[in-house]
Write an enzyme that holds these catalytic residues in place. Structure first.
Site, PDB file in Angstrom:
ATOM      1  N   ASN A  13       0.872  -1.176   0.000  1.00  0.00           N
ATOM      2  CA  ASN A  13       0.000   0.000   0.000  1.00  0.00           C
ATOM      3  C   ASN A  13       0.907   1.223   0.000  1.00  0.00           C
ATOM      4  OD1 ASN A  13      -1.923   1.969   0.401  1.00  0.00           O
ATOM      5  ND2 ASN A  13      -2.163   1.546   2.601  1.00  0.00           N
ATOM      6  N   GLY A 176       2.147   2.097  10.546  1.00  0.00           N
ATOM      7  CA  GLY A 176       3.057   3.233  10.379  1.00  0.00           C
ATOM      8  C   GLY A 176       3.721   3.676  11.669  1.00  0.00           C
TER       9      GLY A 176
HETATM   10  C1  PEP Z   1      -0.729  -0.020   5.741  1.00  0.00           C
HETATM   11  O1  PEP Z   1      -0.610   1.054   5.175  1.00  0.00           O
HETATM   12  O2  PEP Z   1      -1.718  -0.732   5.520  1.00  0.00           O
HETATM   13  C2  PEP Z   1       0.314  -0.446   6.661  1.00  0.00           C
HETATM   14  C3  PEP Z   1       0.205  -1.603   7.269  1.00  0.00           C
HETATM   15  O3  PEP Z   1       1.365   0.419   6.835  1.00  0.00           O
HETATM   16  P1  PEP Z   1       2.765   0.073   7.563  1.00  0.00           P
HETATM   17  O4  PEP Z   1       3.247  -1.222   7.000  1.00  0.00           O
HETATM   18  O5  PEP Z   1       3.654   1.222   7.202  1.00  0.00           O
HETATM   19  O6  PEP Z   1       2.486  -0.032   9.023  1.00  0.00           O
END
Ligand code: PEP
Length: 256
Positions: A13, A176
């Site tokens: 994503n 995140g």
């Molecule tokens: C996401 O955007 O769905 C996600 C899991 O982000 P991250 O891996 O950066 O935590």
């Protein structure tokens, strides 16, 4: 049906990252990932990069997804994109109900349900996100929250629609933040989601549904998370923007 018969989906994503030229560069770095029928690799790019991503990934093992879709077929919905528009481009996947959309753009279980149905009706595969907030985990109501989300987000779905939907379990506190759910927490929550689907639609349907984990998955923790019996892949934000890290996660899934 056991885990080894389910689709494993590793999806990046990209959120609001990468211009068109930057997308091209990253996708070219990813283009040599080896095709494997058991592990599906998807990159969910910004709307403006969809056509570029489809062109650059042609003939590779990478599939292309969007990050949102509107539930109406067309009409006066300025700034929105319909499922038919995505489908006609050649897009195959779409993220729906990401916690950032729930948090910043007023997404609700009702709109997640409508968007997911619209995606399915158009022949897109939804990556439908659910997950609890930190305060909900701390209040020990994670299961209650997940059960409610699954019931509402998939309300009115046929068994076939449930089977076609990829569910992404994303604890909001792990997205995140660099805080990953432990492999045990991820496995337990994904197993619980499967049990809710089993109650609603029976074991055959539940055992066929792909349930991903998402939340700070990276090259180091992927193997352990993906080894969990009920974790069938990952939805990856930050680490999907770095070719070597995303490839390492794909390799962990392929060799898992
Ligand atoms: C996401 O955007 O769905 C996600 C899991 O982000 P991250 O891996 O950066 O935590």
């Amino acid at each position: 049906m056991k885990k080894d018969l389910r689709r494993v989906v590793i999806a990046g994503n990209w959120k609001m990252n990468k211009t068109r030229s930057e997308s091209t560069e990253l996708l070219k770095q990813l283009s040599d990932i080896s095709a494997n029928n058991d592990v599906i690799v998807v990159t969910c790019v910004p709307f403006t990069n969809l056509e570029t991503a489809l062109a650059v990934t042609k003939g590779t093992a990478i599939k292309v997804g969007a990050q949102n879709v509107h539930f109406e077929k067309n009409g006066a919905f300025t700034g929105e994109i319909s499922a038919d528009m995505l489908k006609e481009l050649g897009v195959e996947y779409v993220v729906i109900g990401h916690s950032e959309r729930r948090q910043y753009f007023g997404e609700t279980d009702e709109t997640v349900n409508l968007r997911t149905k619209a995606a399915l009706d158009a022949g897109l595969i939804p990556l439908m996100c659910v997950g609890e907030l930190l305060e909900e985990r701390e209040a020990c109501i994670t299961e209650e929250v997940l059960a409610r989300q699954i019931k509402l987000d998939m309300a009115g779905f046929t068994a076939d629609q449930v089977k076609k939907t990829v569910i992404a379990y994303e604890p909001v506190w792990a997205i995140g933040t660099g805080k990953t759910a432990t492999a045990e927490q991820a496995g337990e929550a994904c197993g619980f989601i499967r049990s809710v689907i089993a109650k609603l639609h029976g074991n055959d349907v539940a055992n066929a549904v792909t349930i991903q984990y998402g939340g700070s998955m990276n090259a180091k923790n992927a193997t352990e998370l993906l080894a969990q019996a009920d974790v069938d892949g990952g939805l990856i934000g930050g680490a999907s923007l770095i070719a070597d890290d995303f490839k390492a996660i794909i390799n962990a899934a392929v060799s898992g």
